[in-house]
Every structure is written in structure tokens, then in C-alpha cells.
Scaffold this motif. Structure first.
Motif, PDB file in Angstrom:
ATOM      1  N   LEU A  43      27.089  -4.181  17.517  1.00  0.00           N
ATOM      2  CA  LEU A  43      27.572  -2.578  17.669  1.00  0.00           C
ATOM      3  C   LEU A  43      26.951  -2.320  18.917  1.00  0.00           C
ATOM      4  O   LEU A  43      27.065  -2.094  19.400  1.00  0.00           O
ATOM      5  CB  LEU A  43      27.805  -2.473  16.706  1.00  0.00           C
ATOM      6  CG  LEU A  43      28.360  -2.166  15.823  1.00  0.00           C
ATOM      7  CD1 LEU A  43      28.616  -1.987  14.568  1.00  0.00           C
ATOM      8  CD2 LEU A  43      29.732  -2.318  16.051  1.00  0.00           C
ATOM      9  N   LEU A  44      25.474  -2.492  19.334  1.00  0.00           N
ATOM     10  CA  LEU A  44      24.567  -1.412  19.752  1.00  0.00           C
ATOM     11  C   LEU A  44      24.241  -1.748  21.155  1.00  0.00           C
ATOM     12  O   LEU A  44      23.967  -1.657  21.548  1.00  0.00           O
ATOM     13  CB  LEU A  44      22.815  -1.464  19.233  1.00  0.00           C
ATOM     14  CG  LEU A  44      23.093  -0.413  17.603  1.00  0.00           C
ATOM     15  CD1 LEU A  44      21.714  -1.311  17.216  1.00  0.00           C
ATOM     16  CD2 LEU A  44      23.381   0.980  18.615  1.00  0.00           C
ATOM     17  N   GLN A  45      24.907  -3.678  21.030  1.00  0.00           N
ATOM     18  CA  GLN A  45      24.942  -4.213  22.935  1.00  0.00           C
ATOM     19  C   GLN A  45      26.365  -4.210  23.129  1.00  0.00           C
ATOM     20  O   GLN A  45      26.041  -4.268  24.647  1.00  0.00           O
ATOM     21  CB  GLN A  45      24.657  -6.015  22.043  1.00  0.00           C
ATOM     22  CG  GLN A  45      22.878  -6.185  21.879  1.00  0.00           C
ATOM     23  CD  GLN A  45      22.923  -7.554  22.215  1.00  0.00           C
ATOM     24  OE1 GLN A  45      24.072  -7.929  22.027  1.00  0.00           O
ATOM     25  NE2 GLN A  45      22.550  -7.847  20.722  1.00  0.00           N
ATOM     26  N   TRP A  90      15.622   3.827  23.035  1.00  0.00           N
ATOM     27  CA  TRP A  90      16.224   4.923  21.968  1.00  0.00           C
ATOM     28  C   TRP A  90      15.169   5.709  21.139  1.00  0.00           C
ATOM     29  O   TRP A  90      15.373   6.540  20.578  1.00  0.00           O
ATOM     30  CB  TRP A  90      16.583   4.977  20.258  1.00  0.00           C
ATOM     31  CG  TRP A  90      17.673   3.108  20.583  1.00  0.00           C
ATOM     32  CD1 TRP A  90      18.568   3.378  21.244  1.00  0.00           C
ATOM     33  CD2 TRP A  90      17.936   1.984  20.370  1.00  0.00           C
ATOM     34  NE1 TRP A  90      19.176   1.549  21.523  1.00  0.00           N
ATOM     35  CE2 TRP A  90      18.676   1.176  20.473  1.00  0.00           C
ATOM     36  CE3 TRP A  90      16.968   1.429  19.464  1.00  0.00           C
ATOM     37  CZ2 TRP A  90      18.921  -0.079  19.764  1.00  0.00           C
ATOM     38  CZ3 TRP A  90      17.054  -0.028  18.139  1.00  0.00           C
ATOM     39  CH2 TRP A  90      18.413  -1.059  18.843  1.00  0.00           C
ATOM     40  N   LYS A  91      14.305   6.619  22.640  1.00  0.00           N
ATOM     41  CA  LYS A  91      13.640   7.663  21.863  1.00  0.00           C
ATOM     42  C   LYS A  91      14.784   8.989  21.788  1.00  0.00           C
ATOM     43  O   LYS A  91      13.893   9.362  21.027  1.00  0.00           O
ATOM     44  CB  LYS A  91      12.835   7.918  23.633  1.00  0.00           C
ATOM     45  CG  LYS A  91      11.895   8.641  23.363  1.00  0.00           C
ATOM     46  CD  LYS A  91      10.942   8.723  25.472  1.00  0.00           C
ATOM     47  CE  LYS A  91       9.579   8.552  24.574  1.00  0.00           C
ATOM     48  NZ  LYS A  91       9.085   8.400  26.297  1.00  0.00           N
ATOM     49  N   HIS A  95      22.419   8.622  17.801  1.00  0.00           N
ATOM     50  CA  HIS A  95      23.386   8.130  16.807  1.00  0.00           C
ATOM     51  C   HIS A  95      23.057   7.188  15.672  1.00  0.00           C
ATOM     52  O   HIS A  95      21.861   6.602  14.677  1.00  0.00           O
ATOM     53  CB  HIS A  95      23.451   6.907  18.012  1.00  0.00           C
ATOM     54  CG  HIS A  95      24.447   7.782  19.250  1.00  0.00           C
ATOM     55  ND1 HIS A  95      23.448   7.586  19.964  1.00  0.00           N
ATOM     56  CD2 HIS A  95      25.900   8.175  19.753  1.00  0.00           C
ATOM     57  CE1 HIS A  95      24.372   7.938  21.089  1.00  0.00           C
ATOM     58  NE2 HIS A  95      25.817   8.265  20.450  1.00  0.00           N
ATOM     59  N   HIS A  96      24.518   7.451  14.829  1.00  0.00           N
ATOM     60  CA  HIS A  96      23.791   6.993  13.656  1.00  0.00           C
ATOM     61  C   HIS A  96      23.651   5.361  13.672  1.00  0.00           C
ATOM     62  O   HIS A  96      22.432   4.693  12.409  1.00  0.00           O
ATOM     63  CB  HIS A  96      25.326   7.679  12.302  1.00  0.00           C
ATOM     64  CG  HIS A  96      25.328   6.458  11.137  1.00  0.00           C
ATOM     65  ND1 HIS A  96      24.652   6.753   9.734  1.00  0.00           N
ATOM     66  CD2 HIS A  96      26.150   5.551  10.182  1.00  0.00           C
ATOM     67  CE1 HIS A  96      24.573   5.714   8.924  1.00  0.00           C
ATOM     68  NE2 HIS A  96      25.557   5.015   9.297  1.00  0.00           N
ATOM     69  N   SER A  97      24.578   4.164  13.939  1.00  0.00           N
ATOM     70  CA  SER A  97      23.967   2.985  14.360  1.00  0.00           C
ATOM     71  C   SER A  97      22.411   3.007  14.325  1.00  0.00           C
ATOM     72  O   SER A  97      22.265   1.928  14.057  1.00  0.00           O
ATOM     73  CB  SER A  97      25.007   2.111  14.625  1.00  0.00           C
ATOM     74  OG  SER A  97      25.014   2.890  16.068  1.00  0.00           O
TER      75      SER A  97
END
Length: 174
Positions: A43-45, A90-91, A95-97
Motif C-alpha cells: 500500500l505504501l509503495q 517518513w521523517k 499517515h496511519h499506514s
């Protein structure tokens, strides 16, 4: 005769150590955690840029010897990913995911620390040869290197699940 006995005992200890690591991982890591991390990483990709070049893979050389990786190797791979990929990508991400993935990642990393044999934190020969190169690659400011590494992280999750049970095939994990 004593030397042969000593060598046999050393070989037995080495083999049983790998079996103890496998049992520890199998006992402490729930397979749904790995599956969930694979799904969340996919999902993140999705919003990331695609890189279809089959060469210049970050984990390419490790893929040739993933069956020989021990817990110390896997733990070091997770440390490299945390430091050079996830913390940089993601510093400031809330986001929830992303949070869910990092929570799962930290649990996985903690299990690796628990299962790593005390006093024997030796990297395998394959990992020793390749992890420095991987880390150097991830430290570069080359565009897309972190995205490429993120896309390849699924392989690391498969390797961890295989280390949990060497007789399992990766098709069962998915």
C-alpha cells in the motif's frame, strides 16, 4: 581422536544454534505480522514512482544467498533499512499506514534482538561481503534509491519468514 571429537562437537553446536534461532523466530514472530507488513508495504509503495529497470537492485547480491542469512544478518538489514530508508522517507509522515508499518517494523526488530544469540553476533560471510555495499548505496543521494529500497523490502520480509521455518516455501507466506 580428540580433535575429531572436538570438531564434531563444534559442528553440532553450529547446527543446533541455527535451529535455536529458527525456533526462537518461529515462536516470537506471528506469521500474520509478516503478511500484514507485506500488505502494508505494498500500500505504501503504490503512490511511489515506478522503476522498471531490472538491474541495479539494492539487495541483488543478497538474493543469491538469502538461505544462508542468520538472525544477526537479518537484524543488521533491518537496522540499515530503518536508518537509511524509513527514517529518511517518513521523517515527518503522520499517515496511519506509515505509523502502522513502523510499529510492526519495530516489533519485528525487537524480536530479532531477542532471538540473536548472546555473544555470537557474527554476520554470515555473504552478509559481511554485501551489507556494507548496500549501506553505502543507500547513503548516496542518488534519486530514487530509497524508493527502490522500499520496493525491495518485501524480499527481506520473505527472507525473515523463511528463516522462521527453513522448510517453508515463500508461496505459503503470501
Amino acid at each position: 581422536m580428540r580433535i575429531v571429537t572436538l570438531l564434531a562437537l563444534c559442528a553440532l553446536l553450529c547446527c543446533s544454534q541455527g535451529h535455536k534461532e529458527e525456533e526462537c523466530l518461529n515462536h516470537n514472530i506471528q506469521l500474520p505480522l509478516i503478511k500484514d507488513m507485506i500488505n502494508t508495504s505494498e500500500l505504501l509503495q503504490k503512490p511511489l514512482d515506478r522503476d522498471n529497470r531490472p538491474f541495479h537492485r539494492i539487495l541483488g547480491k543478497l538474493k543469491k544467498c538469502y538461505k544462508k542469512l542468520n538472525v544477526a544478518d537479518l537484524k543488521r538489514i533491518l537496522e540499515i533499512y530503518e536508518e537509511h530508508v524509513f527514517l529518511k522517507m517518513w521523517k515527518n509522515d503522520t499517515h496511519h499506514s506509515t505509523k502502522k508499518f513502523m510499529d510492526s517494523f519495530m516489533r519485528l526488530k525487537n524480536v530479532m534482538e531477542i532471538c540473536e544469540p548472546k555473544g555470537q553476533k557474527t554476520l554470515s560471510i555473504c552478509a559481511r561481503e554485501n551489507l556494507k555495499t548496500i549501506e553505502d548505496t543507500l547513503m548516496t543521494d542518488e534519486p530514487g534509491v530509497h524508493i527502490k529500497a522500499m520496493r525491495e523490502f518485501r524480499s527481506v520480509l520473505v527472507w525473515i519468514s523463511l528463516a522462521m521455518d527453513r522448510s517453508r516455501t515463500h508461496e505459503k507466506i503470501q
